[in-house]
Each structure stands twice: as structure tokens, then as C-alpha cells.
Enzyme design. Structure first.
Site, short mmCIF file in Angstrom:
data_model
loop_
_atom_site.label_atom_id
_atom_site.label_comp_id
_atom_site.label_asym_id
_atom_site.label_seq_id
_atom_site.Cartn_x
_atom_site.Cartn_y
_atom_site.Cartn_z
CE LYS A 28 74.59 43.48 90.67
NZ LYS A 28 73.89 42.37 91.34
CE LYS A 31 69.68 35.60 89.25
NZ LYS A 31 70.75 36.15 90.05
CE LYS A 83 65.74 41.44 89.56
NZ LYS A 83 66.64 41.06 90.66
N1 AQP Z 1 65.17 45.90 90.10
C1 AQP Z 1 65.33 45.95 91.40
N2 AQP Z 1 64.51 46.71 92.16
C2 AQP Z 1 64.67 46.78 93.51
N3 AQP Z 1 65.65 46.13 94.17
C3 AQP Z 1 66.49 45.36 93.45
N4 AQP Z 1 67.55 44.61 93.78
C4 AQP Z 1 68.07 44.04 92.66
N5 AQP Z 1 67.37 44.41 91.59
C5 AQP Z 1 66.38 45.24 92.03
C6 AQP Z 1 68.04 44.46 95.13
O1 AQP Z 1 69.43 44.71 95.14
C7 AQP Z 1 70.04 43.87 96.13
C8 AQP Z 1 71.21 43.16 95.55
O2 AQP Z 1 70.84 42.24 94.55
P1 AQP Z 1 71.91 41.19 94.08
O3 AQP Z 1 73.03 41.83 93.40
O4 AQP Z 1 72.32 40.35 95.20
O5 AQP Z 1 71.17 40.26 93.10
P2 AQP Z 1 69.92 40.41 92.25
O6 AQP Z 1 68.72 40.68 93.06
O7 AQP Z 1 69.86 39.16 91.47
O8 AQP Z 1 70.29 41.68 91.38
P3 AQP Z 1 70.26 41.77 89.84
O9 AQP Z 1 70.70 43.11 89.43
O10 AQP Z 1 68.97 41.31 89.32
O11 AQP Z 1 71.41 40.77 89.41
P4 AQP Z 1 71.35 39.58 88.43
O12 AQP Z 1 70.97 40.15 87.11
O13 AQP Z 1 72.75 39.05 88.45
O14 AQP Z 1 70.36 38.61 88.95
C9 AQP Z 1 68.96 42.93 96.67
O15 AQP Z 1 68.49 43.44 97.89
C10 AQP Z 1 67.89 43.02 95.62
O16 AQP Z 1 66.61 42.80 96.17
#
Ligand code: AQP
Length: 344
Positions: A210, A115, A207
Site C-alpha cells: 500500500k 519500515k 513486495k
Molecule cells: N504483497 C503481498 N502479497 C501477499 N500478501 C500480502 N499482504 C500484504 N501484502 C502482501 C498480506 O495482507 C495482510 C494485511 O497486511 P497489512 O495491511 O496488515 O499490512 P502489510 O503487510 O504491511 O501490507 P502492505 O500493503 O504492505 O501495507 P504497508 O505498505 O502499509 O506496509 C497480511 O496478511 C499480509 O501478509
């Protein structure tokens, strides 16, 4: 909490639209665990601040993630749904964990490296200490199980290390207070199902996330049926037919991803999906996947839109959940204060 009760905690950041990865990697499992566990599900708005958030958008995103939880089937009466910032014990314990965790531990966190990227000097200090707050989120409730996607595994290991180090560093004080030797339980990650890491629909090596700029890379829970079908139709694939066995997915990340998504959405294993589709071309598989995805996700999206409109209801759910969360966290935090030697 009775000795044999298993308490689940997990959270999602209100940083944008909930997507299929959040659903299959996390929320679907949150829903299933309600049958067997006492569950606490949190909209982690404090974590969101580790990167700049427009305040007005943040308010909307907190409501929307809450609506997402509810529309997927989380029951806010039987369990607890709240937003993190309403329970100040998270921040209080996080400070203590900032002093328990070691720089070397945090330096190894790959999510921070990903990040912060090349702009490390300019990343917030909150982004660096994020895993300490995550450990506090879990341990302030003495949660025993944490359902997450694969990407959170390393942070969970750090939470376990923090719990062990705290129990060890303060062993004498814990004993002197007449408290259980393992004051903080060592939380278990629950990383289950065939889609623990859902990948981008445009690039099987990244991955689904968001923050990925391309909307075509992810299916959002808010997407309507036509958009879901279009994104699946346009998903990147390779020219070969689907294999009949899982081994044949090796080195084919896009195929592996779509088969994993089909399996998770239909509650099957990848092997079962390949039994049905082995030898078929993507031109046959994709319409079936689109139909399945629409049948599961479109009703969730519709319900989300309905609930998200009712901000009074959402705020009542969060406020009630926060009150019940505080009732669990406050006495645990009271013990922690005595253990570390605070007065008052
Ligand atoms: N691609 C994914 N596959 C499986 N699980 C996922 N999670 C996120 N992306 C995937 C799971 O969703 C939960 C919440 O995640 P989060 O919102 O706390 O943050 P994150 O993991 O950083 O999600 P994003 O979508 O990737 O957000 P950004 O882009 O802001 O970093 C967690 O249990 C995560 O494992």
C-alpha cells in the site's frame, strides 16, 4: 469454545487502498476459511497508528477496508468483522505482552527494520512493539489459526514464542486457577496458495504494498477494468517466453510473479498455468491475465464502491462485530488478569 473448534483470527491495516497482494495473500483465504472455521476478521486501526495517519483519512480507510472484506465475501453475520480499537482487551493484553516479549526478539523483526529504515531513532515505539500487539490480537481470542501472507510469518513466530513464554512463566498460577496448562494455544500460521507474496508489478524484487508510491506497482481492489488491464499491460517482464515448468521461473522474478497471480486468480497451481502457457510470449499471456483479473476483481471493486457509500451500514457491522468480539475476549482477559496477579 469446544475443544475441537478451530478459531481463525486475522487483520488488515486501514492504511491505504487494499491491493491484489492483500486479496490473494490474505482476504481470499479469509473467505475460504469461513466454511470450516469460526472466523474473526479485524480492521487493525491501532496498528495503523504506528505510522502517522491523518484522522479524517483513517476514518475513511477503516470504512473502506470493511467494505473490502464484505465485498470479497466475508459474512459479518455468520462470522465477526470489527475494528480493533472498539475492543479494549487488545490493548490490555498487549501491555502484558510488552512485558513478556524480549527486546532481543523484537530487535530481530525484519519488518521494523524495513519500515523504520535509516530513520530508526525517529520511528514510533509503537512500530517497534507492533508484533506484541499482533500477538495480543490473536491470543485474546485464543485463536488457533492465522491466515496471513508470507511477510507476516516472522511476526506469527513471535506470537507463538509469546504464547509459549506466557504459559511457561505463569504455569503455577495457571494451575492454581484450575485452568488448562496450555492456557494460550500456540497459533498456527496459514500461508497458503500460489501467491503468498505478490510482488510489485514494476519490480519483482519488492513486495506489492500500500505504501509504495507508484500506483503502477499494484492493482487496487478499487481499480476499474481499464486501469487493471493497463497496469497488467505495463507490468515489467523479461524478453524470454514463458517456461513449461516451474523450475524455469527461477531467476525470473517478474515472470514468476505474473504466473503466480494467474494461478491464484484461477485457483490453479503454477505448474498448471505453465502447462497452458509454456512457450508463449508475454504479449499473449498478458491479455489473458488482464481478462482473468478483470473478471475476478472488477465486480469486487464495484461492490466495494456500493458498500463504502453506506457508512451507516458499515458502522452497524463494526459495532455489532465488536460487541460479539468483546463477549469472547472479556472472559479470556479476566482469566489473564487473575493469572498475572492483578486485583479486581
Ligand atoms: N504483497 C503481498 N502479497 C501477499 N500478501 C500480502 N499482504 C500484504 N501484502 C502482501 C498480506 O495482507 C495482510 C494485511 O497486511 P497489512 O495491511 O496488515 O499490512 P502489510 O503487510 O504491511 O501490507 P502492505 O500493503 O504492505 O501495507 P504497508 O505498505 O502499509 O506496509 C497480511 O496478511 C499480509 O501478509
Amino acid at each position: 469454545m469446544s475443544a475441537d473448534l478451530q478459531r481463525v483470527f486475522s487483520g488488515i491495516q486501514p492504511t491505504g487502498d487494499l491491493h491484489l497482494g492483500n486479496y490473494l495473500g490474505a482476504i481470499k483465504n479469509f473467505v475460504a476459511l469461513q466454511k470450516s472455521h469460526e472466523c474473526i476478521y479485524c480492521v487493525v486501526d491501532m496498528h495503523a497508528l504506528t505510522e502517522w495517519q491523518d484522522p479524517t483519512e483513517l476514518v475513511g480507510n477503516i470504512r473502506e477496508v470493511t467494505a473490502g472484506f464484505l465485498s470479497c465475501g466475508i459474512d459479518p453475520k455468520a462470522h465477526i468483522v470489527f475494528n480493533q480499537s472498539q475492543v479494549s482487551q487488545h490493548a490490555e493484553l498487549a501491555w502484558i505482552f510488552n512485558c513478556v516479549a524480549r527486546m532481543g526478539w523484537l530487535n530481530r523483526m525484519t519488518q521494523f527494520k524495513d519500515k523504520a529504515g535509516k530513520n530508526r531513532e525517529n520511528a514510533s515505539t509503537g512500530l517497534f512493539t507492533y508484533p506484541n500487539l499482533m500477538a495480543a490480537d490473536i491470543l485474546v481470542y485464543k485463536a488457533t489459526h492465522v491466515p496471513v501472507g508470507e511477510d507476516q510469518k516472522q511476526h506469527l513466530e513471535l506470537a507463538r514464542d509469546i504464547a509459549k513464554k506466557f504459559n511457561n512463566d505463569f504455569a503455577q498460577s495457571i494451575k492454581a486457577q484450575g485452568l488448562e496448562e496450555e492456557f494460550f494455544p500456540i497459533p498456527e500460521p496459514l500461508i497458503t496458495g500460489p501467491a503468498t507474496r505478490v510482488m510489485s508489478l514494476r519490480d519483482g524484487s519488492r513486495k506489492m504494498s500500500k505504501s509504495e508510491p507508484s500506483e503502477m506497482s499494484r492493482i487496487n481492489l478499487k481499480d476499474d477494468a481499464d486501469t487493471i488491464a493497463k497496469k497488467i499491460r505495463k507490468a515489467k517482464t523479461d524478453p524470454q517466453a514463458l517456461p513449461s515448468e516451474e523450475k524455469g521461473l527461477e531467476g525470473r522474478p517478474e515472470a514468476d510473479n505474473l504466473v503466480g497471480i494467474f494461478a491464484a486468480l484461477s485457483d490453479q497451481s503454477k505448474a498448471q498455468v505453465l502447462k497452458q502457457f509454456g512457450g508463449k510470449q508475454f504479449s499473449e499471456f498478458k491479455p489473458e491475465l488482464a481478462e482473468l483479473a478483470v473478471s475476478v476483481l472488477a465486480p469486487i471493486g464495484q461492490e466495494m464502491a456500493r458498500i463504502a457509500d453506506d457508512s451507516t451500514y458499515i458502522e452497524a457491522v463494526l459495532s455489532d462485530g465488536a460487541e460479539r468480539a468483546r463477549a469472547i475476549a472479556a472472559p479470556i482477559m479476566c482469566d489473564v488478569r487473575r493469572i498475572v496477579g492483578y486485583i479486581g
